[in-house]
Write a protein that holds these residues in place. Structure first.
Motif, short mmCIF file in Angstrom:
data_model
loop_
_atom_site.label_atom_id
_atom_site.label_comp_id
_atom_site.label_asym_id
_atom_site.label_seq_id
_atom_site.Cartn_x
_atom_site.Cartn_y
_atom_site.Cartn_z
N VAL A 176 9.76 -69.12 -17.07
CA VAL A 176 11.14 -69.40 -16.67
C VAL A 176 11.64 -70.63 -17.42
N ILE A 177 10.82 -71.67 -17.45
CA ILE A 177 11.23 -72.90 -18.13
C ILE A 177 11.29 -72.68 -19.64
N LYS A 178 10.29 -72.04 -20.18
CA LYS A 178 10.24 -71.78 -21.63
C LYS A 178 11.47 -71.00 -22.10
N ASN A 179 11.93 -70.06 -21.27
CA ASN A 179 13.07 -69.22 -21.64
C ASN A 179 14.39 -69.72 -21.05
N SER A 180 14.36 -70.90 -20.45
CA SER A 180 15.54 -71.56 -19.92
C SER A 180 16.37 -70.65 -19.00
N LEU A 181 15.68 -70.06 -18.01
CA LEU A 181 16.38 -69.21 -17.06
C LEU A 181 16.94 -70.05 -15.92
N ALA A 182 18.06 -69.61 -15.41
CA ALA A 182 18.69 -70.28 -14.27
C ALA A 182 18.12 -69.70 -12.98
N GLU A 183 18.36 -70.40 -11.89
CA GLU A 183 17.85 -69.96 -10.59
C GLU A 183 18.40 -68.58 -10.23
N LYS A 184 19.66 -68.32 -10.53
CA LYS A 184 20.25 -67.01 -10.20
C LYS A 184 19.58 -65.88 -11.01
N GLU A 185 19.13 -66.18 -12.22
CA GLU A 185 18.44 -65.18 -13.03
C GLU A 185 17.05 -64.89 -12.47
N VAL A 186 16.39 -65.92 -11.96
CA VAL A 186 15.08 -65.75 -11.32
C VAL A 186 15.26 -65.01 -10.00
N SER A 187 16.33 -65.30 -9.29
CA SER A 187 16.61 -64.59 -8.03
C SER A 187 16.82 -63.10 -8.30
N ALA A 188 17.49 -62.77 -9.38
CA ALA A 188 17.68 -61.36 -9.75
C ALA A 188 16.33 -60.71 -10.06
N PHE A 189 15.44 -61.45 -10.70
CA PHE A 189 14.10 -60.93 -10.99
C PHE A 189 13.33 -60.68 -9.69
N ILE A 190 13.42 -61.62 -8.77
CA ILE A 190 12.74 -61.49 -7.48
C ILE A 190 13.27 -60.28 -6.72
N TYR A 191 14.58 -60.12 -6.70
CA TYR A 191 15.18 -58.97 -6.03
C TYR A 191 14.68 -57.67 -6.66
N LEU A 192 14.64 -57.62 -7.98
CA LEU A 192 14.15 -56.44 -8.70
C LEU A 192 12.71 -56.13 -8.31
N CYS A 193 11.85 -57.14 -8.31
CA CYS A 193 10.44 -56.93 -7.99
C CYS A 193 10.24 -56.52 -6.53
N GLU A 194 11.03 -57.09 -5.64
CA GLU A 194 10.92 -56.69 -4.23
C GLU A 194 11.34 -55.25 -4.03
N ASP A 195 12.41 -54.85 -4.71
CA ASP A 195 12.88 -53.47 -4.63
C ASP A 195 11.84 -52.51 -5.21
N LEU A 196 11.31 -52.84 -6.37
CA LEU A 196 10.31 -51.98 -7.02
C LEU A 196 9.00 -51.95 -6.23
N SER A 197 8.63 -53.07 -5.62
CA SER A 197 7.41 -53.10 -4.80
C SER A 197 7.55 -52.16 -3.61
N LYS A 198 8.72 -52.17 -2.99
CA LYS A 198 8.96 -51.30 -1.86
C LYS A 198 8.91 -49.82 -2.30
N LYS A 199 9.52 -49.53 -3.44
CA LYS A 199 9.50 -48.15 -3.95
C LYS A 199 8.08 -47.72 -4.32
N LEU A 200 7.30 -48.64 -4.89
CA LEU A 200 5.91 -48.34 -5.23
C LEU A 200 5.13 -47.97 -3.97
N GLU A 201 5.30 -48.76 -2.94
CA GLU A 201 4.62 -48.52 -1.67
C GLU A 201 5.01 -47.15 -1.09
N GLU A 202 6.31 -46.86 -1.11
CA GLU A 202 6.80 -45.58 -0.59
C GLU A 202 6.23 -44.42 -1.40
N GLN A 203 6.24 -44.55 -2.73
CA GLN A 203 5.76 -43.47 -3.58
C GLN A 203 4.26 -43.27 -3.43
N LYS A 204 3.52 -44.35 -3.27
CA LYS A 204 2.07 -44.21 -3.05
C LYS A 204 1.81 -43.49 -1.72
N ALA A 205 2.61 -43.81 -0.70
CA ALA A 205 2.45 -43.16 0.60
C ALA A 205 2.76 -41.67 0.52
#
Length: 111
Positions: free
Chosen positions: A35-64
């Motif tokens: 994040v620091i190396k690529n000079s990302l802002a907090e809102k950009e990291v928040s978007a990444f977190i939202y993406l990973c949470e969404d994909l994690s939930k979908k992964l769990e559902e698909q595995k089930a």
């Protein structure tokens, strides 16, 4: 210089300073280093977190549901990843920092 630009830059620097403190406390903070190396802002990291949470939930559902092939989730991950981040680098950093482990370990298969 535009005042809005300067305020964004100050916000980004304050956010990165917080991350630096976390890195100093625990050197395994590989994602925060990216994040620091690529000079990302907090809102950009928040978007990444939202993406990973969404994909994690979908992964769990698909595995089930019995899915064993998750390349479409990986494709969505790479399409929505910030342009300054490389998927391979992010997946490895997240695994090292223990972020979204089931998801990232699955994505590691597609690198």
């Amino acid at each position: 210089m535009d005042i809005h630009y300067l305020l964004e830059k100050i916000d980004r620097l304050e956010y990165q300073n917080k991350l630096l403190l976390k890195i100093i406390e625990n050197n395994n903070q590989e994602f925060y280093k990216l994040v620091i190396k690529n000079s990302l802002a907090e809102k950009e990291v928040s978007a990444f977190i939202y993406l990973c949470e969404d994909l994690s939930k979908k992964l769990e559902e698909q595995k089930a549901e019995g899915f064993v092939y998750f390349h479409p989730l990986f494709n969505k991950f790479t399409q929505h990843l910030h342009p300054r981040l490389e998927p391979k680098e992010v997946v490895k950093a997240c695994i090292k920092q223990s972020l979204y482990l089931p998801l990232m370990k699955e994505f590691q298969n597609y690198l």
